[in-house]
Scaffold this motif. Structure first.
Motif, PDB file in Angstrom:
ATOM      1  N   SER A   1       0.820  -1.206   0.000  1.00 25.92           N
ATOM      2  CA  SER A   1       0.000   0.000   0.000  1.00 25.92           C
ATOM      3  C   SER A   1       0.861   1.265   0.000  1.00 25.92           C
ATOM      4  O   SER A   1       0.574   2.233  -0.716  1.00 25.92           O
ATOM      5  CB  SER A   1      -0.918  -0.015   1.227  1.00 25.92           C
ATOM      6  OG  SER A   1      -1.787   1.089   1.232  1.00 25.92           O
ATOM      7  N   GLN A   2       1.930   1.244   0.771  1.00 27.22           N
ATOM      8  CA  GLN A   2       2.803   2.407   0.863  1.00 27.22           C
ATOM      9  C   GLN A   2       3.572   2.654  -0.441  1.00 27.22           C
ATOM     10  O   GLN A   2       3.706   3.799  -0.887  1.00 27.22           O
ATOM     11  CB  GLN A   2       3.785   2.237   2.024  1.00 27.22           C
ATOM     12  CG  GLN A   2       3.150   2.319   3.405  1.00 27.22           C
ATOM     13  CD  GLN A   2       2.819   3.757   3.782  1.00 27.22           C
ATOM     14  OE1 GLN A   2       1.909   4.358   3.210  1.00 27.22           O
ATOM     15  NE2 GLN A   2       3.544   4.284   4.743  1.00 27.22           N
ATOM     16  N   VAL A   3       4.094   1.601  -1.038  1.00 30.85           N
ATOM     17  CA  VAL A   3       4.836   1.759  -2.296  1.00 30.85           C
ATOM     18  C   VAL A   3       3.909   2.270  -3.393  1.00 30.85           C
ATOM     19  O   VAL A   3       4.283   3.150  -4.188  1.00 30.85           O
ATOM     20  CB  VAL A   3       5.499   0.432  -2.710  1.00 30.85           C
ATOM     21  CG1 VAL A   3       6.120   0.546  -4.102  1.00 30.85           C
ATOM     22  CG2 VAL A   3       6.579   0.046  -1.703  1.00 30.85           C
ATOM     23  N   LYS A   4       2.694   1.755  -3.459  1.00 30.47           N
ATOM     24  CA  LYS A   4       1.727   2.228  -4.447  1.00 30.47           C
ATOM     25  C   LYS A   4       1.403   3.709  -4.243  1.00 30.47           C
ATOM     26  O   LYS A   4       1.333   4.482  -5.204  1.00 30.47           O
ATOM     27  CB  LYS A   4       0.438   1.396  -4.378  1.00 30.47           C
ATOM     28  CG  LYS A   4       0.556   0.001  -4.967  1.00 30.47           C
ATOM     29  CD  LYS A   4      -0.783  -0.723  -4.873  1.00 30.47           C
ATOM     30  CE  LYS A   4      -0.710  -2.105  -5.495  1.00 30.47           C
ATOM     31  NZ  LYS A   4      -1.999  -2.842  -5.360  1.00 30.47           N
ATOM     32  N   ALA A   5       1.196   4.089  -2.989  1.00 32.06           N
ATOM     33  CA  ALA A   5       0.864   5.488  -2.696  1.00 32.06           C
ATOM     34  C   ALA A   5       2.021   6.408  -3.062  1.00 32.06           C
ATOM     35  O   ALA A   5       1.822   7.507  -3.590  1.00 32.06           O
ATOM     36  CB  ALA A   5       0.511   5.637  -1.225  1.00 32.06           C
ATOM     37  N   LEU A   6       3.246   5.970  -2.809  1.00 26.92           N
ATOM     38  CA  LEU A   6       4.409   6.792  -3.131  1.00 26.92           C
ATOM     39  C   LEU A   6       4.599   6.879  -4.636  1.00 26.92           C
ATOM     40  O   LEU A   6       4.961   7.932  -5.181  1.00 26.92           O
ATOM     41  CB  LEU A   6       5.658   6.201  -2.464  1.00 26.92           C
ATOM     42  CG  LEU A   6       6.872   7.124  -2.300  1.00 26.92           C
ATOM     43  CD1 LEU A   6       6.485   8.438  -1.624  1.00 26.92           C
ATOM     44  CD2 LEU A   6       7.964   6.425  -1.515  1.00 26.92           C
ATOM     45  N   ALA A   7       4.324   5.785  -5.351  1.00 27.16           N
ATOM     46  CA  ALA A   7       4.451   5.788  -6.811  1.00 27.16           C
ATOM     47  C   ALA A   7       3.435   6.724  -7.459  1.00 27.16           C
ATOM     48  O   ALA A   7       3.700   7.312  -8.512  1.00 27.16           O
ATOM     49  CB  ALA A   7       4.276   4.370  -7.348  1.00 27.16           C
ATOM     50  N   ALA A   8       2.279   6.884  -6.804  1.00 29.30           N
ATOM     51  CA  ALA A   8       1.235   7.754  -7.347  1.00 29.30           C
ATOM     52  C   ALA A   8       1.454   9.223  -6.993  1.00 29.30           C
ATOM     53  O   ALA A   8       0.801  10.100  -7.560  1.00 29.30           O
ATOM     54  CB  ALA A   8      -0.132   7.301  -6.832  1.00 29.30           C
ATOM     55  N   ALA A   9       2.372   9.484  -6.089  1.00 30.61           N
ATOM     56  CA  ALA A   9       2.642  10.853  -5.640  1.00 30.61           C
ATOM     57  C   ALA A   9       3.666  11.511  -6.554  1.00 30.61           C
ATOM     58  O   ALA A   9       4.332  10.840  -7.347  1.00 30.61           O
ATOM     59  CB  ALA A   9       3.151  10.832  -4.197  1.00 30.61           C
ATOM     60  N   PRO A  10       3.828  12.831  -6.488  1.00 33.74           N
ATOM     61  CA  PRO A  10       4.860  13.504  -7.283  1.00 33.74           C
ATOM     62  C   PRO A  10       6.244  12.909  -7.013  1.00 33.74           C
ATOM     63  O   PRO A  10       6.532  12.460  -5.901  1.00 33.74           O
ATOM     64  CB  PRO A  10       4.776  14.956  -6.801  1.00 33.74           C
ATOM     65  CG  PRO A  10       3.367  15.114  -6.325  1.00 33.74           C
ATOM     66  CD  PRO A  10       2.997  13.787  -5.729  1.00 33.74           C
ATOM     67  N   ALA A  11       7.097  12.920  -8.037  1.00 34.64           N
ATOM     68  CA  ALA A  11       8.403  12.277  -7.940  1.00 34.64           C
ATOM     69  C   ALA A  11       9.270  12.859  -6.838  1.00 34.64           C
ATOM     70  O   ALA A  11      10.148  12.176  -6.292  1.00 34.64           O
ATOM     71  CB  ALA A  11       9.128  12.371  -9.276  1.00 34.64           C
ATOM     72  N   GLU A  12       9.055  14.123  -6.480  1.00 37.43           N
ATOM     73  CA  GLU A  12       9.892  14.764  -5.462  1.00 37.43           C
ATOM     74  C   GLU A  12       9.405  14.499  -4.031  1.00 37.43           C
ATOM     75  O   GLU A  12      10.019  14.964  -3.057  1.00 37.43           O
ATOM     76  CB  GLU A  12       9.955  16.280  -5.691  1.00 37.43           C
ATOM     77  CG  GLU A  12       8.657  17.040  -5.486  1.00 37.43           C
ATOM     78  CD  GLU A  12       7.781  17.102  -6.739  1.00 37.43           C
ATOM     79  OE1 GLU A  12       6.912  17.990  -6.788  1.00 37.43           O
ATOM     80  OE2 GLU A  12       7.978  16.271  -7.641  1.00 37.43           O
ATOM     81  N   THR A  13       8.309  13.737  -3.882  1.00 39.30           N
ATOM     82  CA  THR A  13       7.767  13.454  -2.554  1.00 39.30           C
ATOM     83  C   THR A  13       8.810  12.774  -1.674  1.00 39.30           C
ATOM     84  O   THR A  13       9.471  11.827  -2.090  1.00 39.30           O
ATOM     85  CB  THR A  13       6.518  12.562  -2.671  1.00 39.30           C
ATOM     86  OG1 THR A  13       5.522  13.266  -3.408  1.00 39.30           O
ATOM     87  CG2 THR A  13       5.965  12.210  -1.294  1.00 39.30           C
ATOM     88  N   GLY A  14       8.934  13.243  -0.426  1.00 39.73           N
ATOM     89  CA  GLY A  14       9.947  12.714   0.475  1.00 39.73           C
ATOM     90  C   GLY A  14       9.549  11.437   1.184  1.00 39.73           C
ATOM     91  O   GLY A  14      10.358  10.521   1.337  1.00 39.73           O
ATOM     92  N   PHE A  15       8.292  11.367   1.635  1.00 38.31           N
ATOM     93  CA  PHE A  15       7.823  10.152   2.302  1.00 38.31           C
ATOM     94  C   PHE A  15       6.307  10.084   2.236  1.00 38.31           C
ATOM     95  O   PHE A  15       5.624  11.072   1.968  1.00 38.31           O
ATOM     96  CB  PHE A  15       8.318  10.063   3.749  1.00 38.31           C
ATOM     97  CG  PHE A  15       7.751  11.085   4.706  1.00 38.31           C
ATOM     98  CD1 PHE A  15       6.557  10.862   5.389  1.00 38.31           C
ATOM     99  CD2 PHE A  15       8.430  12.277   4.964  1.00 38.31           C
ATOM    100  CE1 PHE A  15       6.051  11.796   6.287  1.00 38.31           C
ATOM    101  CE2 PHE A  15       7.937  13.216   5.865  1.00 38.31           C
ATOM    102  CZ  PHE A  15       6.738  12.976   6.521  1.00 38.31           C
TER     103      PHE A  15
END
Length: 277
Positions: free
Chosen positions: A104-118
């Motif tokens: 769930s976390q990896v999917k959410a991070l992949a869907a976020a802007p590339a510069e997202t920190g966490f």
């Protein structure tokens, strides 16, 4: 997702023989296909190392690093330095993840802007037996939220966020200042990253955060000192309205006052309440 980025699960452990097996079981039950597990035994004097050494004989091995006792922040930095993942997933040795946490976390991070920190998720506070005591509030904070995070720790613990490795490096890793021990080092790393990068929010409830009586994070005086030290460190070299600093100091004092009142330590509770006012 075309490929699965490697996630490094970093677990600092000090005299954690009563909880580490259950914590590792929650990690080994993850459905995400690409992760490594590194446990840093921070100078334990109990059976923690032996329990960890006997774990992970399946598809996901568990690597054990033994060090002298230097605190959780130093242990996490040691684990990160020894890891290979593009993503860093810290986990305390007494907390639990649901099986779909990493997915769930990896999917959410992949869907976020590339510069997202966490990216962070919601959690529930659990007791020693794993029973749910209460749920953490949903503040729904995301984007550039440095000032919001200063006002309220909307992540709430160190086991509910997955970081991009480069974001951790930019922030200088975990601060080993002993004034921050008891959870402050988690909060500070999140703040230092939020000061530079946007933050993503995953609204799933996927973490069991075990808050045990007698821990540093449950000591009101320690929590108050740690909160103020975190704010001081996070604002170094940055401008912030004086009213923001006053509000944070007031909030920290009121939180400590409430904890003392719950423990029926009325004199300390009253002194801190007056200080806040």
């Amino acid at each position: 997702m075309k490929r699965h980025p490697l996630v490094s699960v970093i677990i600092p452990a000090f005299n954690a023989q009563d909880t580490i097996a259950r914590t590792l079981a929650s990690v080994h039950a993850q459905t995400y296909p690409a992760f490594e597990v590194i446990v840093i035994d921070d100078g334990s004097t109990d059976a923690t190392a032996a329990i960890v050494a006997g774990a992970g004989h399946g598809a996901i091995p568990t690597r054990l690093i033994r060090t002298g006792n230097a605190g959780a922040a130093a242990a996490r930095n040691t684990g990160i330095a020894a890891s290979n993942g593009a993503l860093i997933a810290p986990l305390d040795s007494d907390d639990l993840w649901r099986p779909d946490y990493l997915w769930s976390q990896v999917k959410a991070l992949a869907a976020a802007p590339a510069e997202t920190g966490f990216v962070y998720v919601l959690h529930q506070v659990i007791d020693f037996q794993g029973r749910i005591l209460r749920s953490f509030p949903d503040f729904n904070c995301h984007g550039y939220v440095f000032h919001q995070h200063l006002l309220v720790n909307f992540v709430g613990n160190g086991s509910a966020a997955v970081f991009r490795r480069e974001a951790v490096s930019e922030a200088g890793g975990y601060d080993v200042d002993s004034r921050l021990w008891g959870g402050g080092e988690d909060y500070l790393l999140q703040l230092l990253i939020a000061a530079r990068r946007p933050v993503a929010f995953n609204s799933a409830v996927l973490v069991g955060y075990r808050k045990r009586p007698g821990s540093l994070s449950s000591d009101p005086a320690c929590a108050l000192r740690s909160r103020l030290a975190v704010v001081e460190r996070a604002l170094t070299g940055r401008t912030a309205p004086a009213c923001l600093r006053r509000w944070i100091a007031c909030d920290a004092a009121l939180a400590a006052s409430a904890q003392y009142a719950l423990a029926r330590r009325w004199r300390r509770a009253a002194r801190l309440a007056l200080q806040a006012l």
